[in-house]
Design an enzyme around this catalytic site. Structure first.
Site, PDB file in Angstrom:
ATOM      1  N   GLY A 214       0.808  -1.218   0.000  1.00 17.03           N
ATOM      2  CA  GLY A 214       0.000   0.000   0.000  1.00 17.03           C
ATOM      3  C   GLY A 214       0.841   1.269   0.000  1.00 17.03           C
ATOM      4  CB  THR A 215       3.830   2.268   1.962  1.00 20.40           C
ATOM      5  OG1 THR A 215       3.191   1.997   3.208  1.00 20.40           O
ATOM      6  CG2 THR A 215       4.728   3.479   2.096  1.00 20.40           C
TER       7      THR A 215
ATOM      8  CB  SER B 267      -1.750  -3.339   1.027  1.00 23.38           C
ATOM      9  OG  SER B 267      -0.812  -4.039   1.790  1.00 23.38           O
TER      10      SER B 267
ATOM     11  CG  HIS C  64      -0.090  -6.638   4.970  1.00 25.38           C
ATOM     12  ND1 HIS C  64      -0.276  -6.252   6.276  1.00 25.38           N
ATOM     13  CD2 HIS C  64       0.296  -5.526   4.303  1.00 25.38           C
ATOM     14  CE1 HIS C  64       0.000  -4.952   6.389  1.00 25.38           C
ATOM     15  NE2 HIS C  64       0.353  -4.491   5.197  1.00 25.38           N
TER      16      HIS C  64
ATOM     17  CB  THR D  46      13.254  -9.332 -10.418  1.00 30.91           C
ATOM     18  OG1 THR D  46      14.369  -9.005 -11.241  1.00 30.91           O
ATOM     19  CG2 THR D  46      12.814 -10.760 -10.666  1.00 30.91           C
TER      20      THR D  46
ATOM     21  CB  CYS E 151       1.448   2.910  10.201  1.00 29.06           C
ATOM     22  SG  CYS E 151       0.545   1.767   9.193  1.00 29.06           S
TER      23      CYS E 151
HETATM   24  N1  PLP Z   1      -3.139   2.841   3.331  1.00 29.78           N
HETATM   25  C1  PLP Z   1      -3.950   2.434   4.324  1.00 29.78           C
HETATM   26  C2  PLP Z   1      -5.345   2.957   4.392  1.00 29.78           C
HETATM   27  C3  PLP Z   1      -3.495   1.515   5.281  1.00 29.78           C
HETATM   28  O1  PLP Z   1      -4.312   1.106   6.250  1.00 29.78           O
HETATM   29  C4  PLP Z   1      -2.161   1.047   5.181  1.00 29.78           C
HETATM   30  C5  PLP Z   1      -1.616   0.142   6.225  1.00 29.78           C
HETATM   31  O2  PLP Z   1      -1.967   0.228   7.384  1.00 29.78           O
HETATM   32  C6  PLP Z   1      -1.368   1.486   4.113  1.00 29.78           C
HETATM   33  C7  PLP Z   1      -1.887   2.391   3.208  1.00 29.78           C
HETATM   34  C8  PLP Z   1       0.033   0.996   3.930  1.00 29.78           C
HETATM   35  O3  PLP Z   1       0.007  -0.327   3.424  1.00 29.78           O
HETATM   36  P1  PLP Z   1       1.288  -1.282   3.533  1.00 29.78           P
HETATM   37  O4  PLP Z   1       1.357  -1.756   4.935  1.00 29.78           O
HETATM   38  O5  PLP Z   1       1.021  -2.381   2.561  1.00 29.78           O
HETATM   39  O6  PLP Z   1       2.474  -0.466   3.123  1.00 29.78           O
END
Ligand code: PLP
Length: 381
Positions: A72-73, A198, A200, A236, A328
């Site tokens: 996601g990030t 994302s 996970h 890759t 996070c």
């Molecule tokens: N965006 C949202 C809304 C999230 O909840 C998260 C993770 O908590 C992320 C982005 C980041 O995803 P990742 O952990 O895959 O980097």
């Protein structure tokens, strides 16, 4: 034996067992580099193509509109920066309750002299569509508003934002990390140009995700190197994880209705048990965010006069995993920016926990959490 109840599924989820089986097989046997031309690599290339097709069909996209990323990030960073840098003097609009992957990317853009507007949010955690209409101009390149919030679970009216954005000729992106695999996500119905996901968060492996980019959307490549992912994101591909992600997503999408029903029942069981224990809403606890437009199973509760950190650790001693805000943010003891944006007072916000149920939870888990909360709060007040 100590009872373990994992209820922090908005932070991460347990790996789907079909995904795990496929991944271990691939890691051991199909280790070819999908970019190589010889026959041994053909299997890896096919696995990648099939995964792309399956993921695309889960969100009603075309396979070549799916770009694999590390999660996601990265998807959020790519969306924000690739559009902004392709439109150097134009502004970006986002909301005050976005994940830090969006907010920090926007702060970085501000340092590069891009104008950024952070839209305010109503008390129920929803950005009102009129607010975007008030701020958008022809000098905006990108609007990014999340589909579902990670801390309070609220779901935004994305279709309306996309329509307004397009009428000003700008690109619309949504961070759908908390929504994909949990509610129906159809990129055509939502009319978004870009969407982050994302693995996970939907029972896939960690460190892998994807960015949907509608055909014809103009961006700058942001990861330079090889020609993977149509030259947008070099490197890759993580074949095993990508396949794991596609299996986990398909399994969740195929069982969306049952999963949502289960999660709604778990929420009901939690509140019914709190009530049974003499705990009432707006007296003993406050519930944050809109309770209709929200991701089932994601519950944000505030307790006045309580330190959320202490509550979390006491629950941890009872074998319960929940979160104080977003995962996070767990090293950051500041009041959550989401709770601040929706107007929760500092005193109440600091006594907040997020319970996020997953498809592996059972009703007895919800009852155990409610009883444990009741016990801890009664001891603390
Ligand atoms: N965006 C949202 C809304 C999230 O909840 C998260 C993770 O908590 C992320 C982005 C980041 O995803 P990742 O952990 O895959 O980097």
């Amino acid at each position: 034996m100590k009872r373990i109840v994992y209820a922090d599924n908005a932070a991460t989820t347990q790996l789907d067992s079909d995904a795990y089986k496929a991944m271990s097989e691939i890691l051991q046997r199909e280790y070819g580099n999908p970019s190589q031309p010889y026959s041994f690599s053909r299997a890896a290339k096919k696995l990648l193509a099939d995964a792309r097709e399956s993921i695309a069909s889960c969100i009603n996209a075309l396979p070549d509109e799916i770009y694999f990323t590390s999660g996601g990030t990265e998807s959020d960073n790519c969306a924000i920066k690739s559009v902004a840098f392709n439109n150097s003097s134009k502004a970006v609009i986002t909301s005050q309750i976005e994940h830090h992957a969006i907010l920090r990317s926007c702060e970085f853009l501000e340092k590069q002299k891009f104008p950024v507007v952070y839209l305010p949010v109503a008390h129920d955690g929803i950005v009102r569509p009129e607010i975007l209409k008030r701020y958008i101009t022809n000098n905006v390149s990108l609007v990014s508003i999340m589909l579902a919030n990670n801390e309070i679970g609220t779901i935004q009216p994305i279709g309306e934002f996309a329509e307004t954005t397009h009428s000003y000729g700008a690109i619309f992106h949504t961070d759908a990390v908390q929504a994909v695999g949990h509610i129906k996500v159809d990129v055509k119905e939502l009319t978004v140009d870009m969407l982050s996901a994302s693995a996970h968060k939907f029972n896939g492996p960690k460190g892998v995700g994807f960015l949907y980019i509608k055909r014809g959307t103009k961006l700058l490549p942001y990861m330079h190197g090889g020609q993977q992912e149509q030259g947008l994101r070099a490197g890759t591909e993580n074949v095993a994880s990508i396949v794991g992600m596609s299996i986990a997503l398909k399994n969740n999408v195929d069982h969306l209705k049952e999963n949502r029903k289960l999660l709604a029942n778990l929420e009901m069981a939690l509140f019914a048990r709190l009530q049974y224990n003499g705990f009432s809403e707006n007296v003993n606890y406050f519930r944050n965010g809109n309770t209709q437009e929200h991701i089932d199973g994601n519950v944000s509760l505030s307790f006045k006069g309580i330190d959320g950190e202490i509550l979390l650790h006491r629950l941890d001693l009872m074998g319960i995993s929940v979160s104080t805000g977003s995962a996070c943010d767990s090293v950051n003891t500041k009041i959550s920016h989401v709770l601040t944006a929706i107007g929760i007072s500092q005193e109440i916000a600091k006594g907040t926990i997020r319970i996020s149920f997953g498809k592996n939870n059972v009703v007895d888990d919800a009852v155990y959490i409610a009883d444990s909360i009741t016990r801890v709060i009664n001891e603390l007040v």
